[in-house]
Design a protein around this motif. Sequence first.
Motif, PDB file in Angstrom:
ATOM      1  N   LEU A  64     -32.217  26.767  -0.294  1.00  0.00           N
ATOM      2  CA  LEU A  64     -33.597  27.196  -0.101  1.00  0.00           C
ATOM      3  C   LEU A  64     -34.381  26.840  -1.357  1.00  0.00           C
ATOM      4  N   SER A 119     -39.309  25.454   0.709  1.00  0.00           N
ATOM      5  CA  SER A 119     -38.788  26.045   1.947  1.00  0.00           C
ATOM      6  C   SER A 119     -39.716  27.146   2.448  1.00  0.00           C
ATOM      7  N   THR A 120     -39.527  27.527   3.725  1.00  0.00           N
ATOM      8  CA  THR A 120     -40.369  28.582   4.311  1.00  0.00           C
ATOM      9  C   THR A 120     -40.107  29.922   3.646  1.00  0.00           C
ATOM     10  N   TYR A 148     -35.372  26.714   8.171  1.00  0.00           N
ATOM     11  CA  TYR A 148     -35.809  27.190   6.855  1.00  0.00           C
ATOM     12  C   TYR A 148     -36.575  26.130   6.069  1.00  0.00           C
ATOM     13  N   GLN A 149     -36.673  24.917   6.592  1.00  0.00           N
ATOM     14  CA  GLN A 149     -37.232  23.768   5.869  1.00  0.00           C
ATOM     15  C   GLN A 149     -36.557  23.658   4.503  1.00  0.00           C
ATOM     16  N   ALA A 150     -35.252  23.504   4.547  1.00  0.00           N
ATOM     17  CA  ALA A 150     -34.430  23.543   3.343  1.00  0.00           C
ATOM     18  C   ALA A 150     -33.803  22.184   3.053  1.00  0.00           C
ATOM     19  N   TYR A 163     -37.522  19.661   4.169  1.00  0.00           N
ATOM     20  CA  TYR A 163     -38.763  20.218   3.654  1.00  0.00           C
ATOM     21  C   TYR A 163     -39.714  19.078   3.316  1.00  0.00           C
TER      22      TYR A 163
END
Length: 147
Positions: free
Chosen positions: A9, A13-14, A128-130, A143
């Motif tokens: 993360l 990330s979100t 999670y846009q990780a 991400y």
Amino acid sequence: MSQSAYIRLVKESTVTSADLDDVKQKLDHYISMTSKTGQQLGWNYAEAAFPYTIVEKPEGKGKWFYLKGNNPELYKYMIVGVGSETVTVEESGQEREEHYIQVVLPDGATHGDKSKANEFCKYLAKAYQAKLQLFNGRTMYYYPRKP
């Protein structure tokens, strides 16, 4: 020898941290999505897409849980945990805490486990846009990155 994949993360990330309950919610959402897909197709796709049962042990409370396969010939188990580490930011040289989700394939895991683990890791990284570091060491970025 066991293998690990990491969903890191990062700042973009979100969220910047996740606990086991967050991960379980994401997996529940995955199960829900696949069961709805199965309803549309007219077959039990959820069982094929998530052939595991979530098992929590008292010694892993808050740190990890494992997924036990429903069909031991094809799927045995994998471990999902959360943690954090201190990393150095390359541009500024400052240190910061980076949280991650780790998926471990223990000794004895099947090829089916590895396939499903890759699938779950990609789903979680996208949710999670990780940054995803796969079992083979390759990195995938989910991400938005600067050009």
